[in-house]
Design a protein around this motif. Structure first.
Motif, mmCIF file in Angstrom:
data_model
loop_
_atom_site.group_PDB
_atom_site.id
_atom_site.type_symbol
_atom_site.label_atom_id
_atom_site.label_comp_id
_atom_site.label_asym_id
_atom_site.label_seq_id
_atom_site.Cartn_x
_atom_site.Cartn_y
_atom_site.Cartn_z
ATOM 1 N N ASP A 128 -1.893 4.861 -11.916
ATOM 2 C CA ASP A 128 -1.261 6.149 -12.208
ATOM 3 C C ASP A 128 -2.110 7.309 -11.699
ATOM 4 O O ASP A 128 -1.591 8.306 -11.188
ATOM 5 N N LYS A 129 -3.419 7.181 -11.800
ATOM 6 C CA LYS A 129 -4.309 8.242 -11.305
ATOM 7 C C LYS A 129 -4.250 8.333 -9.791
ATOM 8 O O LYS A 129 -4.274 9.436 -9.216
ATOM 9 N N ALA A 130 -4.158 7.178 -9.133
ATOM 10 C CA ALA A 130 -4.032 7.181 -7.674
ATOM 11 C C ALA A 130 -2.716 7.825 -7.247
ATOM 12 O O ALA A 130 -2.665 8.565 -6.252
ATOM 13 N N ASP A 131 -1.659 7.562 -7.990
ATOM 14 C CA ASP A 131 -0.366 8.190 -7.692
ATOM 15 C C ASP A 131 -0.449 9.701 -7.852
ATOM 16 O O ASP A 131 0.076 10.463 -7.025
ATOM 17 N N ALA A 132 -1.086 10.147 -8.931
ATOM 18 C CA ALA A 132 -1.217 11.590 -9.170
ATOM 19 C C ALA A 132 -2.036 12.253 -8.066
ATOM 20 O O ALA A 132 -1.699 13.357 -7.600
ATOM 21 N N LYS A 133 -3.081 11.587 -7.620
ATOM 22 C CA LYS A 133 -3.914 12.120 -6.541
ATOM 23 C C LYS A 133 -3.113 12.228 -5.251
ATOM 24 O O LYS A 133 -3.222 13.211 -4.500
ATOM 25 N N TYR A 134 -2.283 11.215 -4.997
ATOM 26 C CA TYR A 134 -1.436 11.231 -3.806
ATOM 27 C C TYR A 134 -0.470 12.410 -3.845
ATOM 28 O O TYR A 134 -0.323 13.154 -2.863
ATOM 29 N N LEU A 135 0.175 12.588 -4.983
ATOM 30 C CA LEU A 135 1.148 13.676 -5.101
ATOM 31 C C LEU A 135 0.488 15.038 -4.926
ATOM 32 O O LEU A 135 1.052 15.938 -4.284
ATOM 33 N N SER A 136 -0.703 15.174 -5.471
ATOM 34 C CA SER A 136 -1.389 16.478 -5.357
ATOM 35 C C SER A 136 -1.881 16.750 -3.939
ATOM 36 O O SER A 136 -2.164 17.895 -3.590
ATOM 37 N N GLY A 177 0.812 -1.204 0.000
ATOM 38 C CA GLY A 177 0.000 0.000 0.000
ATOM 39 C C GLY A 177 0.849 1.258 0.000
ATOM 40 O O GLY A 177 0.518 2.257 -0.650
ATOM 41 N N PHE A 178 1.960 1.227 0.722
ATOM 42 C CA PHE A 178 2.887 2.358 0.760
ATOM 43 C C PHE A 178 3.469 2.640 -0.628
ATOM 44 O O PHE A 178 3.604 3.792 -1.036
ATOM 45 N N VAL A 179 3.785 1.564 -1.359
ATOM 46 C CA VAL A 179 4.314 1.706 -2.721
ATOM 47 C C VAL A 179 3.191 1.965 -3.725
ATOM 48 O O VAL A 179 3.407 2.526 -4.787
ATOM 49 N N ASN A 180 1.963 1.579 -3.361
ATOM 50 C CA ASN A 180 0.784 1.627 -4.234
ATOM 51 C C ASN A 180 0.954 0.703 -5.431
ATOM 52 O O ASN A 180 0.943 1.122 -6.592
ATOM 53 N N THR A 181 1.116 -0.579 -5.117
ATOM 54 C CA THR A 181 1.182 -1.594 -6.165
ATOM 55 C C THR A 181 0.332 -2.791 -5.740
ATOM 56 O O THR A 181 0.202 -3.050 -4.532
#
Length: 547
Positions: free
Chosen positions: A528-536, A291-295
């Motif tokens: 990828d969308k979840a990663d972008a949401k996390y970064l934002s 979950g920390f890596v989001n994979t």
């Protein structure tokens, strides 16, 4: 529709390739087949497998994971080319270049279910482990699987001295006698730049889309959290699925020492040294790191309520976690490990261990409600002589049980005949979901136009009995000895060949194909969308004055 049109355009070429491949396999392997015939107790040689390029299955109920229907199934040269009601057995033109003629083998499936062949996601054939090698190789294990209705499996490549490329080459050699289709997972047992580079080669060039990390087996396969983190990140970048054997290896090591100090040296010590809490802890840890890596994460052989509840909790929160129970964990309990006969008890030693009564029932319920997604076997067989290596010290008993031949029957008897799941759910957990997870659907895991002709015909009113005297393994024991149940696979068709019929196994070494599995399955959709949401969401870095 695009898939169907593409298949229709390719069908003429597929016919030619498949026909010549089949002929070559039969001719080149005829002598080996005679040897196999002797091994499996048939009366003589020169009994070729059914290689009719045209098969019509009539009168059955076709079952896929999403629906069932009364329909006939027409096969040519290893491909399903029609699924529709009332196909006539002679001279019915289906397409301009297809015709069901008098040379077609017709199978009556009235009152029976016509389903995709099983796909076993978890096997260990010809595996070197704990000072021995599993007794079933790629031919004997696969032959047994075909007799039980499984038409494809995915085996684990073990690196050679940590080398992925060397391990892959070794397993390609081991698999040359395969008699059914197979794929590969890859284990990761160390970490350096070469391993990282080899992972990329395995995914991009060798058709491997999953990598397994052992959190157990301290001193051999076990990896620490740092290595696991590196592996999870690499898997994510490649679109490969990370898999874990979830037991706390350090704590298991302490548990083993404790049992020996207490004078508990028999098979019961195995279960006592690695209790469910250690499986639950490792499962939770792997889930949180993924979950920390989001994979996405795949937890193999879920054996306990503790591990199952961690998976259920993660899935409820939206995390992409797959839980795979195995047949032994669903239907057996650990009372057998306390049997006074060492040889009887030792045959049940596997890791994680078979659990106390109650765990299996809970796992069945989780499977029925979708908290767990598919069923494997962890087929890893050793004979009585090999198991006897652990007399006086349970730590030396080679771990593993059988299951490739029994899985389809036991899941039907335990889950469908008992009313816990529907026949469509049965297809999902034994075949389709595996194909989806490892990105080979609908080529595999479906009875659809254009799919590979890997099909079973199951009679729900027929009975089966499991015995080491009649099974098709090379091992001399069976952990399901004496099991009787309802629902029998009467016909297995693999690659368009009838390989199991009338309780006769007709297989050819070398006829199986290696199935490449592409990366980025549905589990990666939206990552990828979840990663972008996390970064934002970070609101960082904060710009601060340096004065």
């Amino acid at each position: 529709m695009e898939f169907c049109h593409r298949v229709q355009l390719l069908i003429p070429l597929v016919y030619v390739i498949a026909l010549f491949s089949t002929i070559f396999a039969v001719v080149s392997a005829s002598n080996e087949f005679c040897d196999a015939t002797f091994v499996y107790g048939d009366s003589g040689c020169n009994i070729p497998p059914s290689v009719s390029s045209k098969i019509l299955i009539k009168g059955g109920t076709v079952v896929n994971a999403h629906h069932k229907e009364a329909a006939d199934v027409y096969i040519e040269d290893g491909i399903i080319v029609a699924v529709q009601p009332n196909i006539k057995d002679a001279h019915l033109s289906l397409q301009d270049h297809l015709q069901v003629g008098d040379d077609t083998r017709v199978i009556d499936a009235t009152g029976k279910f016509v389903m995709p062949g099983g796909i076993d996601p978890h096997t260990h054939l010809a595996m070197e482990f704990m000072g021995s090698e599993t007794i079933d190789d790629f031919f004997s294990g696969q032959a047994a699987a075909l007799a039980g209705g499984t038409t494809m499996h995915i085996d684990f490549v073990i690196p050679v001295n940590g080398s992925l490329s060397a391990g892959y080459k070794a397993y390609v050699e081991k698999a040359k006698r395969s008699c059914m289709d197979y794929g590969f997972h890859m284990a990761i047992t160390k970490w350096d730049e070469t391993v990282s580079e080899d992972m990329e080669i395995m995914v991009k060039e060798k058709g491997i889309n999953s990598f397994k990390f052992f959190l157990a087996y301290k001193g051999s396969f076990m990896v620490n959290d740092e290595l696991l983190m590196e592996g999870l990140k690499k898997c994510k970048s490649l679109g490969a699925l990370a898999m874990v054997h979830a037991e706390n290896g350090d704590a298991v090591f302490e548990g083993q020492k404790r049992m020996i100090e207490l004078g508990i040296t028999g098979p019961e010590g195995h279960a006592l040294s690695r209790p469910p809490v250690l499986e639950g802890e490792a499962t939770a840890r792997a889930i949180r790191l993924a979950g920390f890596v989001n994979t996405p994460l795949y937890v193999v052989h879920v054996m306990s309520i503790d591990a199952m509840e961690e998976i259920a909790r993660a899935r409820k929160s939206g995390q992409r976690v797959i839980g795979e129970p195995v047949v032994s964990g669903l239907v057996l309990n650990d009372s057998v490990l306390w049997d006074p006969d060492f040889h009887f008890a030792a045959r049940y030693v596997m890791s994680p261990p078979i659990r106390a009564p109650g765990h299996g029932t809970a796992l069945q319920g989780a499977l029925a409600t979708g908290l767990l997604q598919l069923v494997g076997t962890d087929h890893c067989t050793f004979n009585s002589t090999q198991k006897a290596l652990g007399i006086g010290d349970f730590r030396k008993i080679p771990n593993g049980v059988n299951g490739m031949e029994e899985r389809m029957h036991l899941v039907w008897d335990t889950m469908v005949a008992s009313g816990q799941i529907s026949v469509t759910d049965y297809v999902r957990i034994t075949s389709t979901e595996c194909a989806r997870i490892f990105n080979i659907y609908p080529r595999k895991g479906a009875v659809l136009l254009g799919s590979d002709a890997d099909i079973i015909i199951l009679n729900p009113n027929s009975s089966f009995e499991i015995s080491s005297k009649s099974h098709h393994y090379r091992t001399d024991t069976n952990v399901y000895e004496g099991w009787r149940g309802k629902g029998k696979v009467e016909v297995t068709i693999a690659g368009g060949r009838i390989v199991w019929e009338n309780d006769e196994l007709k297989v050819v070494p070398g006829a199986g194909k290696y199935i490449e599995m592409p990366p980025f399955s549905y589990l990666f959709d939206g990552i990828d969308k979840a990663d972008a949401k996390y970064l934002s969401s970070l609101r960082a870095p904060v710009k601060r004055s340096t004065t």
